[in-house]
Design a protein around this motif. Structure first.
Motif, short mmCIF file in Angstrom:
data_model
loop_
_atom_site.label_atom_id
_atom_site.label_comp_id
_atom_site.label_asym_id
_atom_site.label_seq_id
_atom_site.Cartn_x
_atom_site.Cartn_y
_atom_site.Cartn_z
N ASN A 84 -7.08 3.38 -5.84
CA ASN A 84 -6.08 3.71 -6.45
C ASN A 84 -5.59 5.12 -6.40
OD1 ASN A 84 -4.73 1.08 -6.14
ND2 ASN A 84 -5.81 0.43 -8.44
N ASP A 85 -4.30 5.38 -7.08
CA ASP A 85 -3.66 7.34 -7.70
C ASP A 85 -4.42 7.06 -8.27
OD1 ASP A 85 -2.79 9.32 -6.44
OD2 ASP A 85 -0.79 8.85 -7.92
N THR A 101 1.08 -1.39 -0.22
CA THR A 101 0.05 0.25 -0.35
C THR A 101 0.95 1.31 -0.14
OG1 THR A 101 -2.02 -0.95 1.28
CG2 THR A 101 -1.74 1.48 1.06
#
Length: 344
Positions: free
Chosen positions: A233-234, A205
């Motif tokens: 997620n980014d 992570t």
């Protein structure tokens, strides 16, 4: 201090996703050291991770742990637990501190894998965490590391009852005579966390410390931030129910019930609130929405209500969009500047 070396940290997903490990707690809750947390987290089809915490862990503890792991990665000081450490009393103390001495087990208390050690002043710890450098936070940081060092982790193989390991989350040591505000702290990370911090595990992570520092002393926002980093997620989005978001900040478990009882015994206004569960729930919902507002205002995340709650406020559906943040250049900078040093 160059904070460009501390823009993100690769963390153990079990630490980020385990329900109830970190929660939104008030300072009074952590003063009551009798509130224990025992969590059995089904990490994968093969592994179960158990956390035994003698005290509640909150947003401040999470911030300190993030900072410690980042500083440990930057130090790049690896120790082989089987190496001869005679003459290095600090290394021996840190290695031995990663073994649970309360219930010794020669077979399962064996440290398998390298250990990451670090040495740093409290000032740097608070700077990386984005917390104000003052005497109060220095004392809180020391108390937090004490709490974190008491956390026991048990890794079990779901298919083999005899295949398990046990170790502490971290160990720390302050040399005698340095118990002032400017003292240097020595910290050791357990072998599992070491592998994730060094990017040796694929399913990690990634937590942005740049974002975490922007949240400052909003400790509830820090708890929600790390948990959301583990599930979104980014640059991506996800729809989450209010009930799910509430569980991230206010787990409904025995530890929460014990803390509520102690708080109610000491605080009359909270005792009255406990008599009206619907009011207590609404209070937690309002606080969770306020935390999401902080993520929007301070981090630029987009958070909007996409479905009204209806009769049950926990059924409200929220869409959370994480801001895309590129860190490739920073990653390359760290790789170029830092080389792992093995201590014989």
């Amino acid at each position: 201090m160059d904070l460009t070396l501390h823009e993100f940290v690769m963390n153990d997903p079990a630490l980020c996703l385990c329900p109830g490990l970190f929660r939104n707690v008030c300072p009074h809750d952590q003063n009551w050291r009798g509130v224990e947390t025992q969590i059995c987290y089904e990490y994968s089809d093969d592994l179960v991770v158990e956390f035994l915490c003698p005290e509640l862990l909150g947003g401040f503890d999470l911030s300190i742990l993030q900072s410690v792991t980042s500083l440990a990665h930057a130090s790049a000081k690896l120790i082989d637990p089987d190496a001869d450490l005679s003459g290095d009393d600090i290394a021996v103390h840190l290695r031995d501190g990663l073994i649970d001495e309360s219930v010794p087990d020669p077979k399962h208390d064996v440290l398998v894998g390298k250990l990451l050690f670090a040495e740093f002043p409290i000032l740097h710890l608070l700077q990386v965490a984005g917390l104000t450098d003052n005497g109060r936070n220095s004392r809180r940081a020391m108390e937090s590391m004490r709490r974190l060092s008491k956390v026991t982790i048990v890794i079990r193989n779901r298919h083999d009852n005899d295949d398990w390991q046990r170790f502490q989350l971290l160990s720390f040591f302050v040399p005698p005579g340095q118990a002032d505000r400017g003292h240097r702290v020595h910290v050791g990370l357990n072998p599992r966390l070491t592998r994730f911090v060094l990017r040796e595990e694929h399913h990690h992570t990634r937590v942005s410390l740049v974002e975490a520092r922007k949240l400052g002393s909003d400790l509830a926002a820090r708890v929600l931030h790390q948990r959301l980093c583990g599930v979104i997620n980014d640059g991506k989005d996800r729809d989450l129910k209010m009930g799910t978001l509430l569980a991230y900040l206010y787990p409904n478990d025995k530890a929460a019930c014990d803390a509520d009882k102690l708080r109610g015994d000491c605080i009359a206004s909270y005792r009255r609130l406990l008599k009206h569960p619907e009011r207590l729930l609404q209070k937690k919902v309002d606080e969770t929405i306020s935390v999401m507002d902080s993520l929007q205002e301070k981090l630029g995340w987009e958070i909007k209500l996409v479905r009204q709650p209806g009769p049950n406020v926990q059924d409200a559906l929220w869409r959370i969009v994480r801001t895309k943040v590129s860190r490739t250049k920073v990653e390359m900078l760290i790789i170029q500047r830092k080389k792992i040093r093995h201590i014989p």
